[in-house]
Write a protein that holds these residues in place. Structure first.
Motif, PDB file in Angstrom:
ATOM      1  N   ASP A  87      15.912  14.204  -5.455  1.00  0.00           N
ATOM      2  CA  ASP A  87      15.379  12.977  -4.848  1.00  0.00           C
ATOM      3  C   ASP A  87      15.445  13.056  -3.319  1.00  0.00           C
ATOM      4  OD1 ASP A  87      14.774  11.828  -7.288  1.00  0.00           O
ATOM      5  OD2 ASP A  87      16.664  10.724  -7.413  1.00  0.00           O
ATOM      6  N   GLN A  88      16.528  13.610  -2.794  1.00  0.00           N
ATOM      7  CA  GLN A  88      16.663  13.757  -1.337  1.00  0.00           C
ATOM      8  C   GLN A  88      15.624  14.731  -0.794  1.00  0.00           C
ATOM      9  OE1 GLN A  88      18.691  12.062   0.818  1.00  0.00           O
ATOM     10  NE2 GLN A  88      17.484  13.097   2.378  1.00  0.00           N
ATOM     11  N   MET A  90      12.722  15.323  -2.049  1.00  0.00           N
ATOM     12  CA  MET A  90      11.422  14.648  -2.101  1.00  0.00           C
ATOM     13  C   MET A  90      11.277  13.670  -0.942  1.00  0.00           C
ATOM     14  SD  MET A  90      10.339  14.135  -6.083  1.00  0.00           S
ATOM     15  CE  MET A  90      11.732  13.196  -6.616  1.00  0.00           C
ATOM     16  N   ARG A  91      12.348  12.947  -0.612  1.00  0.00           N
ATOM     17  CA  ARG A  91      12.295  12.034   0.535  1.00  0.00           C
ATOM     18  C   ARG A  91      12.076  12.818   1.827  1.00  0.00           C
ATOM     19  NH1 ARG A  91      16.309   9.325  -2.302  1.00  0.00           N
ATOM     20  NH2 ARG A  91      17.967  10.338  -1.137  1.00  0.00           N
ATOM     21  N   ASP A  92      12.742  13.982   1.973  1.00  0.00           N
ATOM     22  CA  ASP A  92      12.585  14.795   3.180  1.00  0.00           C
ATOM     23  C   ASP A  92      11.150  15.273   3.366  1.00  0.00           C
ATOM     24  OD1 ASP A  92      15.286  14.503   3.611  1.00  0.00           O
ATOM     25  OD2 ASP A  92      15.823  16.525   2.931  1.00  0.00           O
ATOM     26  N   ALA A  94       8.473  13.693   2.006  1.00  0.00           N
ATOM     27  CA  ALA A  94       7.588  12.536   1.795  1.00  0.00           C
ATOM     28  C   ALA A  94       6.718  12.737   0.555  1.00  0.00           C
ATOM     29  CB  ALA A  94       6.740  12.268   3.033  1.00  0.00           C
ATOM     30  N   ASN A  96       5.797  11.582  -3.230  1.00  0.00           N
ATOM     31  CA  ASN A  96       5.854  10.436  -4.124  1.00  0.00           C
ATOM     32  C   ASN A  96       6.437  10.869  -5.473  1.00  0.00           C
ATOM     33  OD1 ASN A  96       5.509   8.045  -5.458  1.00  0.00           O
ATOM     34  ND2 ASN A  96       3.289   7.994  -5.254  1.00  0.00           N
ATOM     35  N   GLN A  97       7.152   9.981  -6.134  1.00  0.00           N
ATOM     36  CA  GLN A  97       7.810  10.270  -7.407  1.00  0.00           C
ATOM     37  C   GLN A  97       6.831  10.676  -8.507  1.00  0.00           C
ATOM     38  OE1 GLN A  97      10.740  11.276  -8.927  1.00  0.00           O
ATOM     39  NE2 GLN A  97      11.703   9.533  -7.949  1.00  0.00           N
TER      40      GLN A  97
END
Length: 116
Positions: A87-88, A90-92, A94, A96-97
């Motif tokens: 999850d981290q 993916m946030r780094d 950008a 989308n889930q």
């Protein structure tokens, strides 16, 4: 942990001792290594995550990723899971889930981050 072992290995390969107090950037420059091991691990974990999410509903890898224990955790700091790391990442980047559903888009977004 992975990076410290990697730097120890590279330093020994260059016949440098930890007692010489040579910075990691200098060792990387001498060995001409642009990326660290974690730079290679992160995109591969993301690719595996997308692969597992696209699997059928009852496959063991997918069941393992989606498993949530019902019991309470011990007191103290919550342990970080493999999925928390994904999850981290993916946030780094950008991401989308839900983008794992299209393989081509997922693979293009999971590539290695550019070094500045």
């Amino acid at each position: 942990m992975v990076e410290s072992v990697e730097m120890d290995f590279l330093g020994r390969a260059c016949r440098m001792s930890r007692m010489e107090h040579i910075r990691n950037e200098e060792i990387r420059q001498r060995t001409r290594r642009r990326y660290t091991s974690t730079d290679n691990i992160e995109p591969r974990q993301l690719l595996w995550y997308g692969h597992v999410k696209r699997m059928g509903g009852e496959s063991w890898p997918k069941r393992t990723i989606e498993y949530r224990p019902q019991s309470r955790r011990k007191r103290g700091r919550p342990t970080t899971t493999w999925l928390d790391g994904v999850d981290q990442y993916m946030r780094d980047r950008a991401i989308n889930q839900k983008e794992w559903q299209t393989r081509a888009i997922w693979r293009s977004k999971c590539g290695m981050r550019q070094k500045l």
